[in-house]
Design an enzyme around this catalytic site. Sequence first.
Site, mmCIF file in Angstrom:
data_model
loop_
_atom_site.group_PDB
_atom_site.id
_atom_site.type_symbol
_atom_site.label_atom_id
_atom_site.label_comp_id
_atom_site.label_asym_id
_atom_site.label_seq_id
_atom_site.Cartn_x
_atom_site.Cartn_y
_atom_site.Cartn_z
ATOM 1 N N CYS A 152 0.858 -1.179 0.000
ATOM 2 C CA CYS A 152 0.000 0.000 0.000
ATOM 3 C C CYS A 152 0.893 1.226 0.000
ATOM 4 O O CYS A 152 1.863 1.298 0.751
ATOM 5 C CB CYS A 152 -0.885 -0.012 1.242
ATOM 6 S SG CYS A 152 -1.723 1.537 1.529
ATOM 7 N N ASP A 205 -7.960 16.621 23.136
ATOM 8 C CA ASP A 205 -7.672 15.892 21.896
ATOM 9 C C ASP A 205 -8.673 14.749 21.765
ATOM 10 O O ASP A 205 -8.317 13.575 21.840
ATOM 11 C CB ASP A 205 -6.226 15.346 21.964
ATOM 12 C CG ASP A 205 -5.790 14.654 20.682
ATOM 13 O OD1 ASP A 205 -6.545 14.647 19.696
ATOM 14 O OD2 ASP A 205 -4.665 14.107 20.666
ATOM 15 N N CYS A 258 -9.236 15.724 15.084
ATOM 16 C CA CYS A 258 -9.107 14.963 13.843
ATOM 17 C C CYS A 258 -10.366 15.081 13.001
ATOM 18 O O CYS A 258 -10.520 14.379 12.009
ATOM 19 C CB CYS A 258 -8.767 13.505 14.140
ATOM 20 S SG CYS A 258 -9.952 12.732 15.247
HETATM 21 N N1 SAH Z 1 -3.868 12.769 23.073
HETATM 22 C C1 SAH Z 1 -3.546 11.412 22.717
HETATM 23 C C2 SAH Z 1 -4.750 10.568 22.309
HETATM 24 C C3 SAH Z 1 -5.758 11.197 21.388
HETATM 25 S S1 SAH Z 1 -6.941 10.091 20.673
HETATM 26 C C4 SAH Z 1 -2.473 11.384 21.658
HETATM 27 O O1 SAH Z 1 -2.082 12.407 21.129
HETATM 28 O O2 SAH Z 1 -1.967 10.294 21.344
HETATM 29 C C5 SAH Z 1 -8.332 10.293 21.681
HETATM 30 C C6 SAH Z 1 -8.255 9.553 23.000
HETATM 31 O O3 SAH Z 1 -9.477 9.809 23.698
HETATM 32 C C7 SAH Z 1 -8.148 8.025 22.882
HETATM 33 O O4 SAH Z 1 -7.051 7.588 23.625
HETATM 34 C C8 SAH Z 1 -9.472 7.517 23.499
HETATM 35 O O5 SAH Z 1 -9.298 6.303 24.216
HETATM 36 C C9 SAH Z 1 -9.838 8.654 24.423
HETATM 37 N N2 SAH Z 1 -11.269 8.827 24.737
HETATM 38 C C10 SAH Z 1 -12.333 8.636 23.938
HETATM 39 N N3 SAH Z 1 -13.467 8.991 24.554
HETATM 40 C C11 SAH Z 1 -13.120 9.419 25.802
HETATM 41 C C12 SAH Z 1 -13.852 9.917 26.925
HETATM 42 N N4 SAH Z 1 -15.170 10.063 26.874
HETATM 43 N N5 SAH Z 1 -13.164 10.267 28.021
HETATM 44 C C13 SAH Z 1 -11.815 10.145 28.084
HETATM 45 N N6 SAH Z 1 -11.071 9.682 27.049
HETATM 46 C C14 SAH Z 1 -11.701 9.320 25.922
#
Ligand code: SAH
Length: 387
Positions: A95, A317, A344
């Site tokens: 890919c 995030d 995102c």
């Molecule tokens: N900031 C991190 C992860 C971002 S991705 C980085 O840069 O790598 C988003 C994250 O939110 C994921 O790890 C997911 O498990 C978490 N997540 C999703 N819903 C959530 C919620 N309601 N409360 C807390 N975390 C959550």
Amino acid sequence: MADDNKKTKEPSCPYKKKCGGCDYQGMAYEEQLKRKRGYVHKLLPECRLMPIVGMDDPLHYRHKVQAAFDCVRGGKIVAGTYAKNSHDVVPIDRCMIENEEANAIIRDIRDMLRSFKIKTYDEDTGYGLLRHVQVRVGYRSGQIMVVLVLSSPILPSKNNFVKVLRQKHPDISTVIINVNDEHTSMVLGERNITVYGKGYIEDELCGLKFRISPGSFYQVNPRQTELLYKKAIEYAGLTGKERVIDAYCGTGTIGLIAAGGAREVIGVESNRAAVRDAISNAKLNGIKNIRFYSDDAGEFMTSLAQAGEKADVVFLDPPRTGSSEAFLASLARLNPDRAVYVSCDPESLARDAKYLTKHGYTLKECTPFDCFPYTKHIENVALLCKK
Ligand code: SAH
């Protein structure tokens, strides 16, 4: 600038008709960047929108690669991706957006299955053993994790399987069986059994080390992620005195990078495996002014706000769906000078930014990052300041 020197010659993908993974297949890279920035501009018309940060070489950037397997007519085993809305596997050897070593590992696993008498799983009948393979490649460390997603915990001749695979790919540092016996579209199940190595890989970003376990979120395009995290830290404007919240912190990446410039950091994340990684990442880097909580980010922020707590900077995030109103309302009550929103999905970013602008904040600036060339997806880092 990273976006000055783009490749203009477009590679052509032999799978484009059947795969459907790349929305911008065949489009000049400059044009892709223009469209993505244009889309963000449309959604955030009032905001100072910076130039999009594209890639010098927008190919083979995905460091996490997943494949589904199938046995087709004549007993031939194929590996690739599901065609849209079906369980038919589109066979893919190489890919253009995925890491090449990961692709080679998946090809070799495919070719080993017959001699090891490992049957591929049929999503429709529930018969068979191997459902998926996930490969994660450390960007700086070069460590490689192979996750074999099986419908049962038992892999015949597993030690020999690992030995043969590692002879072909000595950079594989850990092999894990993930058991997924549910009728689900989720790739990974809950249970992991380490059959070789430590059960996780480590990587380096922005000068820190990170442990990544099978179930933890880790950005798939590390080159761009580094630039994106740097921008997020710059927007935070840290002076060393701040109390910082890193919400939806995953393995703690942003909070740990910020910790050196802040008084204290609090990370919150709902995925337990990711929180465990975050805690070990703090230890691994000798960072002491950070604490991690395993909780729903909205509920956590609400209890902080109810306890009358304050914060100076909040990083958030969230996943594609964006943040909850409970989260945003509590953020406003915690009253930070700055909120740095890593997103995102520009649509949920626009919706949440609108809420915050009605509750005491101004959307100052936004920088789009192309973390997913050839697809329509885009990451943004946005700075919101108290009015
Ligand atoms: N900031 C991190 C992860 C971002 S991705 C980085 O840069 O790598 C988003 C994250 O939110 C994921 O790890 C997911 O498990 C978490 N997540 C999703 N819903 C959530 C919620 N309601 N409360 C807390 N975390 C959550």
